[in-house]
Every structure is written in structure tokens, then in C-alpha cells.
Design a protein around this motif. Structure first.
Motif, PDB file in Angstrom:
ATOM      1  N   LYS A 110       0.772  -1.241  -0.064  1.00 58.09           N
ATOM      2  CA  LYS A 110      -0.092   0.066  -0.082  1.00 58.09           C
ATOM      3  C   LYS A 110       0.995   1.175  -0.094  1.00 58.09           C
ATOM      4  O   LYS A 110       1.885   1.405   0.722  1.00 58.09           O
ATOM      5  CB  LYS A 110      -1.022   0.148   1.321  1.00 58.09           C
ATOM      6  CG  LYS A 110      -2.120   1.194   1.131  1.00 58.09           C
ATOM      7  CD  LYS A 110      -2.893   1.227   2.378  1.00 58.09           C
ATOM      8  CE  LYS A 110      -4.086   2.171   2.087  1.00 58.09           C
ATOM      9  NZ  LYS A 110      -5.134   2.195   3.331  1.00 58.09           N
ATOM     10  N   LEU A 111       0.457   2.091  -0.833  1.00 54.67           N
ATOM     11  CA  LEU A 111       1.185   3.443  -1.108  1.00 54.67           C
ATOM     12  C   LEU A 111       0.466   4.456  -0.199  1.00 54.67           C
ATOM     13  O   LEU A 111      -0.473   5.005  -0.416  1.00 54.67           O
ATOM     14  CB  LEU A 111       1.340   3.850  -2.418  1.00 54.67           C
ATOM     15  CG  LEU A 111       1.905   2.810  -3.420  1.00 54.67           C
ATOM     16  CD1 LEU A 111       1.427   3.271  -5.097  1.00 54.67           C
ATOM     17  CD2 LEU A 111       3.216   2.673  -3.257  1.00 54.67           C
ATOM     18  N   ASN A 112       0.999   5.004   1.066  1.00 51.19           N
ATOM     19  CA  ASN A 112       0.632   5.564   1.938  1.00 51.19           C
ATOM     20  C   ASN A 112       1.067   6.918   2.279  1.00 51.19           C
ATOM     21  O   ASN A 112       0.871   7.776   3.105  1.00 51.19           O
ATOM     22  CB  ASN A 112       0.175   5.016   3.402  1.00 51.19           C
ATOM     23  CG  ASN A 112       1.340   4.778   4.067  1.00 51.19           C
ATOM     24  OD1 ASN A 112       2.582   5.179   3.545  1.00 51.19           O
ATOM     25  ND2 ASN A 112       1.475   4.507   5.310  1.00 51.19           N
ATOM     26  N   GLN A 113       2.194   7.387   1.307  1.00 48.25           N
ATOM     27  CA  GLN A 113       2.676   8.664   1.291  1.00 48.25           C
ATOM     28  C   GLN A 113       3.436   9.106  -0.115  1.00 48.25           C
ATOM     29  O   GLN A 113       3.647   8.085  -0.879  1.00 48.25           O
ATOM     30  CB  GLN A 113       3.885   8.659   2.270  1.00 48.25           C
ATOM     31  CG  GLN A 113       4.244   9.972   2.559  1.00 48.25           C
ATOM     32  CD  GLN A 113       5.469   9.862   3.735  1.00 48.25           C
ATOM     33  OE1 GLN A 113       5.320   9.211   4.679  1.00 48.25           O
ATOM     34  NE2 GLN A 113       6.597  10.733   3.414  1.00 48.25           N
ATOM     35  N   SER A 114       3.034  10.290  -0.285  1.00 47.88           N
ATOM     36  CA  SER A 114       3.667  10.638  -1.800  1.00 47.88           C
ATOM     37  C   SER A 114       5.221  10.763  -1.742  1.00 47.88           C
ATOM     38  O   SER A 114       5.991  10.782  -0.717  1.00 47.88           O
ATOM     39  CB  SER A 114       2.993  12.373  -2.078  1.00 47.88           C
ATOM     40  OG  SER A 114       3.736  13.169  -0.963  1.00 47.88           O
ATOM     41  N   GLY A 115       5.836  10.472  -3.012  1.00 49.71           N
ATOM     42  CA  GLY A 115       7.278  10.196  -3.256  1.00 49.71           C
ATOM     43  C   GLY A 115       7.451   9.139  -3.860  1.00 49.71           C
ATOM     44  O   GLY A 115       6.751   8.343  -4.313  1.00 49.71           O
ATOM     45  N   PRO A 116       8.787   9.090  -3.970  1.00 49.96           N
ATOM     46  CA  PRO A 116       9.328   7.687  -4.791  1.00 49.96           C
ATOM     47  C   PRO A 116       9.332   6.480  -3.836  1.00 49.96           C
ATOM     48  O   PRO A 116       9.525   6.451  -2.556  1.00 49.96           O
ATOM     49  CB  PRO A 116      10.570   8.017  -5.118  1.00 49.96           C
ATOM     50  CG  PRO A 116      11.209   9.079  -4.058  1.00 49.96           C
ATOM     51  CD  PRO A 116       9.968   9.825  -3.572  1.00 49.96           C
ATOM     52  N   PRO A 164      18.296   0.646   5.788  1.00 53.12           N
ATOM     53  CA  PRO A 164      18.930   2.075   5.233  1.00 53.12           C
ATOM     54  C   PRO A 164      18.033   2.999   5.822  1.00 53.12           C
ATOM     55  O   PRO A 164      16.909   2.633   5.618  1.00 53.12           O
ATOM     56  CB  PRO A 164      19.105   1.988   4.039  1.00 53.12           C
ATOM     57  CG  PRO A 164      18.406   0.852   3.256  1.00 53.12           C
ATOM     58  CD  PRO A 164      18.134  -0.130   4.598  1.00 53.12           C
ATOM     59  N   PRO A 165      18.372   4.370   5.699  1.00 54.59           N
ATOM     60  CA  PRO A 165      17.408   5.368   5.826  1.00 54.59           C
ATOM     61  C   PRO A 165      16.506   5.262   4.679  1.00 54.59           C
ATOM     62  O   PRO A 165      16.701   5.191   3.467  1.00 54.59           O
ATOM     63  CB  PRO A 165      18.315   6.554   5.797  1.00 54.59           C
ATOM     64  CG  PRO A 165      19.646   6.260   6.297  1.00 54.59           C
ATOM     65  CD  PRO A 165      19.503   4.872   5.494  1.00 54.59           C
ATOM     66  N   ALA A 166      14.973   5.527   4.976  1.00 57.88           N
ATOM     67  CA  ALA A 166      13.853   5.534   3.762  1.00 57.88           C
ATOM     68  C   ALA A 166      13.770   6.834   3.614  1.00 57.88           C
ATOM     69  O   ALA A 166      13.851   7.828   4.086  1.00 57.88           O
ATOM     70  CB  ALA A 166      12.637   4.822   4.386  1.00 57.88           C
ATOM     71  N   SER A 167      12.999   6.932   2.319  1.00 54.17           N
ATOM     72  CA  SER A 167      12.802   8.187   1.782  1.00 54.17           C
ATOM     73  C   SER A 167      11.499   8.536   1.920  1.00 54.17           C
ATOM     74  O   SER A 167      10.936   9.617   1.702  1.00 54.17           O
ATOM     75  CB  SER A 167      13.302   8.379   0.024  1.00 54.17           C
ATOM     76  OG  SER A 167      12.443   7.326  -0.485  1.00 54.17           O
ATOM     77  N   GLY A 168      10.596   7.527   2.482  1.00 53.54           N
ATOM     78  CA  GLY A 168       9.273   7.883   2.803  1.00 53.54           C
ATOM     79  C   GLY A 168       8.786   6.642   3.223  1.00 53.54           C
ATOM     80  O   GLY A 168       9.140   5.593   3.204  1.00 53.54           O
ATOM     81  N   SER A 169       7.783   6.729   4.508  1.00 49.39           N
ATOM     82  CA  SER A 169       7.363   5.510   5.019  1.00 49.39           C
ATOM     83  C   SER A 169       6.294   5.040   4.435  1.00 49.39           C
ATOM     84  O   SER A 169       5.321   5.821   3.573  1.00 49.39           O
ATOM     85  CB  SER A 169       6.710   6.295   6.612  1.00 49.39           C
ATOM     86  OG  SER A 169       5.629   7.122   6.369  1.00 49.39           O
ATOM     87  N   VAL A 170       5.991   3.778   4.493  1.00 53.01           N
ATOM     88  CA  VAL A 170       4.970   2.891   3.918  1.00 53.01           C
ATOM     89  C   VAL A 170       4.273   2.055   4.702  1.00 53.01           C
ATOM     90  O   VAL A 170       4.845   1.733   5.933  1.00 53.01           O
ATOM     91  CB  VAL A 170       5.727   2.209   2.791  1.00 53.01           C
ATOM     92  CG1 VAL A 170       6.256   3.225   1.686  1.00 53.01           C
ATOM     93  CG2 VAL A 170       6.584   1.058   3.154  1.00 53.01           C
ATOM     94  N   GLU A 171       3.322   1.564   4.411  1.00 53.85           N
ATOM     95  CA  GLU A 171       2.458   0.781   4.952  1.00 53.85           C
ATOM     96  C   GLU A 171       2.385  -0.449   4.416  1.00 53.85           C
ATOM     97  O   GLU A 171       2.069  -0.703   3.214  1.00 53.85           O
ATOM     98  CB  GLU A 171       0.993   1.220   5.356  1.00 53.85           C
ATOM     99  CG  GLU A 171       0.129   0.131   5.957  1.00 53.85           C
ATOM    100  CD  GLU A 171      -1.390   0.461   6.161  1.00 53.85           C
ATOM    101  OE1 GLU A 171      -2.430  -0.252   6.093  1.00 53.85           O
ATOM    102  OE2 GLU A 171      -1.315   1.954   6.482  1.00 53.85           O
ATOM    103  N   ILE A 172       3.021  -1.641   4.940  1.00 56.58           N
ATOM    104  CA  ILE A 172       2.992  -3.037   4.080  1.00 56.58           C
ATOM    105  C   ILE A 172       2.003  -3.947   4.503  1.00 56.58           C
ATOM    106  O   ILE A 172       1.502  -3.871   5.693  1.00 56.58           O
ATOM    107  CB  ILE A 172       4.347  -3.791   4.696  1.00 56.58           C
ATOM    108  CG1 ILE A 172       5.560  -2.664   4.366  1.00 56.58           C
ATOM    109  CG2 ILE A 172       4.770  -4.839   3.868  1.00 56.58           C
ATOM    110  CD1 ILE A 172       5.720  -1.922   2.998  1.00 56.58           C
ATOM    111  N   ASN A 173       1.398  -4.516   3.729  1.00 58.86           N
ATOM    112  CA  ASN A 173       0.255  -5.284   3.849  1.00 58.86           C
ATOM    113  C   ASN A 173       0.261  -6.511   3.005  1.00 58.86           C
ATOM    114  O   ASN A 173      -0.232  -6.659   1.964  1.00 58.86           O
ATOM    115  CB  ASN A 173      -1.079  -4.650   3.639  1.00 58.86           C
ATOM    116  CG  ASN A 173      -2.243  -5.327   4.043  1.00 58.86           C
ATOM    117  OD1 ASN A 173      -2.298  -6.290   4.528  1.00 58.86           O
ATOM    118  ND2 ASN A 173      -3.540  -5.151   3.406  1.00 58.86           N
ATOM    119  N   PRO A 174       1.181  -7.626   2.892  1.00 63.83           N
ATOM    120  CA  PRO A 174       1.444  -8.692   2.506  1.00 63.83           C
ATOM    121  C   PRO A 174       0.019  -9.576   2.766  1.00 63.83           C
ATOM    122  O   PRO A 174      -0.074  -9.843   4.017  1.00 63.83           O
ATOM    123  CB  PRO A 174       2.667  -9.421   2.948  1.00 63.83           C
ATOM    124  CG  PRO A 174       2.936  -8.572   4.167  1.00 63.83           C
ATOM    125  CD  PRO A 174       2.330  -7.438   4.321  1.00 63.83           C
TER     126      PRO A 174
END
Length: 217
Positions: A110-116, A164-174
Motif C-alpha cells: 500500500k502506497l500511503n505517502q507521496s514520493g518515490p 537503510p534510511p528510507a525516503s518515505g514511510s509506507v504501510e506494508i500489507n502482504p
């Protein structure tokens, strides 16, 4: 006098009910506008037939991803995996340094934030053959762009590893196979939320105007 009062009370109750119904319809429309994109279509998440190009990135560049959308990665769990990585790991196909790793064979991300967002195959040789993809999420559904802030620590992944440092937080839902899945890229998002909001506002305003007119009688 009593009949007039009862009539006004009934009108107000009716208007409130209509307003609540419109609000429920509007909320349903907003929720239904999230899309699920199947990466790679029928071929799924696999090495491209022509490894001299990257069809995954070409496909992603044609799509318009919004916050709330999901990516579906389908692959053979015993032969491949999915890594969500930093840009540096993406560029070098570094499969040892990742943010999250998935091996279930049917990953819903799931894409929960803008950015790459950067993805690569967990098999280095496959990544070097362009089984990798960058997805850019443009904005949320209210059409307000947002700059990725410093994210909190990523959620636990399928397999632990220094992240590593992430460029944006995400919500993972396998998760298991969804009941509704798009095998072909859906059409670009429209300006549905704005149109729905205008329609909802118009209905409520008209209803309340009618209420005040009747109460003034």
C-alpha cells in the motif's frame, strides 16, 4: 399552531436524514477511488523478456499513483522475492540492504505517502536484468501535494535485516489474493473527489435553504 410546528419538525428531520445519506454516499465514493495496480500485468513480477530495457519503469511512468493506491506483486515464492529498498540499493542492486523483504508470492504493497518508492528482485542476478521498478506517488486524494517527512522506523518485514534510511514511510500489507484485482493498468485517476465534494455541498445547501424557507412560513 401545533400542526405548523409538527410540520416544521418533520421537514427538519427529513433534511437531516438527506444530509447524512449524502455524506455516506460521498464517503463511499472517496473510498472506492483507491486503485490496485498489478505490476507486470499477466506476466507478473519477473525478469523482462528484453532485459536491455525496463518495462516496469516504462509502465510506472504512464500511471498516476495516488496515496491510498496499492501495488500487487505476483511471483513464484520459491524462486523470487520482493525487496523495498533505498535509492542507493536500487541503483546498485544491493539485495543485502533493504527496508522490507517479502517472499509470500503475492504481495500487496500500500502506497500511503507521496514520493518515490524503489523495488528490486531479491535475486541479485534478476535485479541486474532489470527486474526493478521505481514508483512515484504524486499526491493524496484531496489533490494536496505533500513532501515526504523523516519517516518513523519501517514496520517489521518478512525477514529482519539492518535497514537503510528510507525516503518515505509506507504501510506494508502482504495479504492473500484480494477479491478485486486489476490485471491491466486502470485508467488515470480523475478529479472525482472534487466533483463529489461540489455535488455533496450543493445538495446540503439546497436542503437547508428549503428548511429555512419553510420555517419562516
Amino acid at each position: 399552531m401545533g400542526q405548523t410546528l409538527d410540520r416544521k419538525v418533520n421537514v427538519v428531520s427529513h433534511v437531516v436524514a438527506v444530509g447524512l445519506l449524502c455524506l455516506m454516499i460521498f464517503a463511499s465514493q472517496r473510498a472506492a477511488e483507491a486503485f490496485q495496480f498489478t505490476v507486470g500485468g499477466q506476466s507478473g513480477w519477473t525478469v523482462p523478456s528484453d532485459s536491455s530495457s525496463n518495462p516496469f519503469n516504462q509502465w510506472a511512468e504512464r500511471m498516476r499513483f495516488l496515496v491510498g493506491d496499492s501495488l500487487v506483486f505476483v511471483y513464484q515464492a520459491n524462486q523470487d522475492s520482493l525487496l523495498y529498498v533505498s535509492k542507493e540499493a536500487y541503483d546498485s542492486c544491493n539485495t543485502e540492504s533493504y527496508i522490507s523483504k517479502f517472499v509470500d508470492g503475492h504481495t500487496v504493497f500500500k502506497l500511503n505517502q507521496s514520493g518515490p518508492f524503489h523495488f528490486i528482485s531479491g535475486v541479485k542476478d534478476k535485479c541486474l536484468k532489470n527486474e526493478k521498478m521505481v514508483v512515484v506517488v504524486l499526491a493524496d486524494r484531496s489533490n494536496k501535494t505533500s513532501s515526504p517527512a523523516t519517516p518513523p522506523p519501517p514496520p517489521p518485514s518478512e525477514e529482519g535485516s539492518p535497514s537503510p534510511p528510507a525516503s518515505g514511510s509506507v504501510e506494508i500489507n502482504p495479504s492473500p489474493a484480494p477479491t478485486s484485482e486489476t490485471s491491466h493498468p486502470p485508467p488515470p485517476h480523475s478529479s472525482g473527489p472534487r466533483s463529489a465534494l461540489i455535488g455533496f455541498t450543493g445538495v446540503v445547501a439546497t436542503a437547508f435553504a428549503a428548511t429555512f424557507a419553510l420555517m419562516a412560513l
